[in-house]
Design an enzyme around this catalytic site. Structure first.
Site, PDB file in Angstrom:
ATOM      1  N   GLY A  46       9.936   1.435   0.001  1.00 19.48           N
ATOM      2  CA  GLY A  46       9.515   2.297  -1.091  1.00 19.48           C
ATOM      3  C   GLY A  46       8.744   3.488  -0.561  1.00 19.48           C
ATOM      4  O   GLY A  46       8.116   3.403   0.509  1.00 19.48           O
ATOM      5  N   GLN A  51       3.103  10.478  -0.748  1.00 20.44           N
ATOM      6  CA  GLN A  51       3.010  10.108   0.668  1.00 20.44           C
ATOM      7  C   GLN A  51       3.598  11.162   1.599  1.00 20.44           C
ATOM      8  O   GLN A  51       3.316  11.149   2.797  1.00 20.44           O
ATOM      9  CB  GLN A  51       3.719   8.771   0.914  1.00 20.44           C
ATOM     10  CG  GLN A  51       3.018   7.596   0.258  1.00 20.44           C
ATOM     11  CD  GLN A  51       3.818   6.335   0.455  1.00 20.44           C
ATOM     12  OE1 GLN A  51       4.720   6.049  -0.319  1.00 20.44           O
ATOM     13  NE2 GLN A  51       3.518   5.581   1.501  1.00 20.44           N
ATOM     14  N   CYS A  91       2.351  -0.788   3.593  1.00 18.46           N
ATOM     15  CA  CYS A  91       2.563   0.569   3.094  1.00 18.46           C
ATOM     16  C   CYS A  91       2.833   1.482   4.287  1.00 18.46           C
ATOM     17  O   CYS A  91       2.140   1.374   5.303  1.00 18.46           O
ATOM     18  CB  CYS A  91       1.302   1.021   2.355  1.00 18.46           C
ATOM     19  SG  CYS A  91       1.389   2.703   1.724  1.00 18.46           S
ATOM     20  N   LEU A  92       3.792   2.389   4.130  1.00 24.21           N
ATOM     21  CA  LEU A  92       4.102   3.317   5.232  1.00 24.21           C
ATOM     22  C   LEU A  92       2.918   4.235   5.531  1.00 24.21           C
ATOM     23  O   LEU A  92       2.832   4.773   6.627  1.00 24.21           O
ATOM     24  CB  LEU A  92       5.351   4.142   4.892  1.00 24.21           C
ATOM     25  CG  LEU A  92       6.666   3.350   4.825  1.00 24.21           C
ATOM     26  CD1 LEU A  92       7.802   4.250   4.364  1.00 24.21           C
ATOM     27  CD2 LEU A  92       7.002   2.705   6.159  1.00 24.21           C
ATOM     28  N   HIS A 133       3.380  -0.747  -6.795  1.00 23.05           N
ATOM     29  CA  HIS A 133       2.755  -0.193  -5.579  1.00 23.05           C
ATOM     30  C   HIS A 133       3.021   1.317  -5.492  1.00 23.05           C
ATOM     31  O   HIS A 133       2.096   2.115  -5.271  1.00 23.05           O
ATOM     32  CB  HIS A 133       3.320  -0.925  -4.348  1.00 23.05           C
ATOM     33  CG  HIS A 133       2.878  -0.383  -3.031  1.00 23.05           C
ATOM     34  ND1 HIS A 133       2.128  -1.120  -2.137  1.00 23.05           N
ATOM     35  CD2 HIS A 133       3.071   0.822  -2.438  1.00 23.05           C
ATOM     36  CE1 HIS A 133       1.883  -0.380  -1.067  1.00 23.05           C
ATOM     37  NE2 HIS A 133       2.448   0.803  -1.224  1.00 23.05           N
ATOM     38  N   GLU A 134       4.286   1.709  -5.690  1.00 22.19           N
ATOM     39  CA  GLU A 134       4.629   3.135  -5.573  1.00 22.19           C
ATOM     40  C   GLU A 134       4.006   3.948  -6.704  1.00 22.19           C
ATOM     41  O   GLU A 134       3.581   5.089  -6.495  1.00 22.19           O
ATOM     42  CB  GLU A 134       6.149   3.332  -5.545  1.00 22.19           C
ATOM     43  CG  GLU A 134       6.872   2.645  -4.399  1.00 22.19           C
ATOM     44  CD  GLU A 134       6.251   2.875  -3.040  1.00 22.19           C
ATOM     45  OE1 GLU A 134       5.681   3.966  -2.807  1.00 22.19           O
ATOM     46  OE2 GLU A 134       6.317   1.951  -2.210  1.00 22.19           O
ATOM     47  N   HIS A 137       0.545   5.084  -5.963  1.00 19.83           N
ATOM     48  CA  HIS A 137       0.449   6.281  -5.111  1.00 19.83           C
ATOM     49  C   HIS A 137       0.379   7.557  -5.955  1.00 19.83           C
ATOM     50  O   HIS A 137      -0.327   8.504  -5.604  1.00 19.83           O
ATOM     51  CB  HIS A 137       1.664   6.386  -4.179  1.00 19.83           C
ATOM     52  CG  HIS A 137       1.592   5.524  -2.964  1.00 19.83           C
ATOM     53  ND1 HIS A 137       0.611   5.670  -2.009  1.00 19.83           N
ATOM     54  CD2 HIS A 137       2.396   4.525  -2.515  1.00 19.83           C
ATOM     55  CE1 HIS A 137       0.819   4.787  -1.032  1.00 19.83           C
ATOM     56  NE2 HIS A 137       1.888   4.072  -1.316  1.00 19.83           N
TER      57      HIS A 137
HETATM   58 NI    NI Z   1       2.671   2.549  -0.105  1.00 19.21          NI
END
Ligand code: NI
Length: 167
Positions: A46, A51, A91-92, A133-134, A137
C-alpha cells in the site's frame, strides 16, 4: 513512469493533511500509475500520496502475492466500521519496523475510482487493515502514532540516528 521518492519517518512532511481531489484528471491518473510502480518496486502492499510528498487524497493498494489485485481509492471515506482486529503492520515510510496495531475488523468504504466513478464496497481482513493504514497517511498519521509513546520514541530515535550517520 518515474519511481517516486518515499518520505521516511520522522519527516515532518508526512504530517501534512491531504486535500480532496476535485477532478480525476490525467494528471491524477499519472500520479496513481507512478505510485503503483513505486509501491511494487519497494516492494509494498500500500502507498498513500502523502508518502511521496503529494498531498492529495489518493491511495493505492495491492495485497495479492502476484500483483493481480490493484486498488486505487480517490477521496476515500469510511462509511461504517465494526469489530476489532489486531495485526502486525509495517510501512514503507518506517522501514524494518513491524508492530501490532489495533483497528476495525470490517469497513465499508466509499471512494472514486480512476475513471472518476463512485465506488462503495465492504472489506475485511488484511484489505480492511491496509485501507485504514493508508487512509491514516492522508490525515498525516502514521501507524507508530497508534503505539505507546515509549515505543514511538524508541523508533523515532532509531531513525534520527540512522539519518545522522547516513548524511
Ligand atoms: Ni504506511
Amino acid at each position: 513512469m518515474p519511481i517516486l521518492e518515499i518520505l521516511h519517518f520522522p519527516d515532518p512532511r508526512l504530517r501534512t493533511k491531504a486535500q480532496t481531489i476535485a477532478h480525476v484528471s490525467d494528471e491524477v491518473r499519472a500520479l496513481a500509475a507512478s505510485m503503483f510502480e513505486t509501491m511494487y518496486a519497494a516492494p509494498g502492499i500500500g502507498l498513500a500520496a502523502t508518502q511521496v510528498n503529494v498531498h492529495k487524497r489518493l491511495i493505492v493498494l495491492d495485497i495479492s502475492d502476484d500483483k493481480q489485485d490493484p486498488y486505487c481509492l480517490i477521496n476515500p471515506e469510511l462509511r461504517e466500521v465494526s469489530g476489532v482486529a489486531n495485526s502486525e503492520e509495517g510501512c514503507l515510510s518506517v522501514p524494518d519496523i513491524f508492530e501490532e496495531v489495533t483497528r476495525s475488523e470490517r469497513i465499508r468504504v466509499r471512494a472514486l475510482d480512476l475513471a472518476g466513478n463512485k465506488q462503495e464496497f465492504e472489506a475485511s481482513g488484511r484489505l480492511a487493515i491496509c485501507i485504514q493504514h493508508e487512509m491514516d497517511h492522508l490525515e498525516g498519521k502514521l501507524f507508530v502514532d497508534r503505539l505507546s509513546s515509549l515505543k514511538r520514541t524508541r523508533i523515532r530515535k532509531k531513525f534520527e540516528k540512522q539519518q545522522r550517520t547516513s548524511s
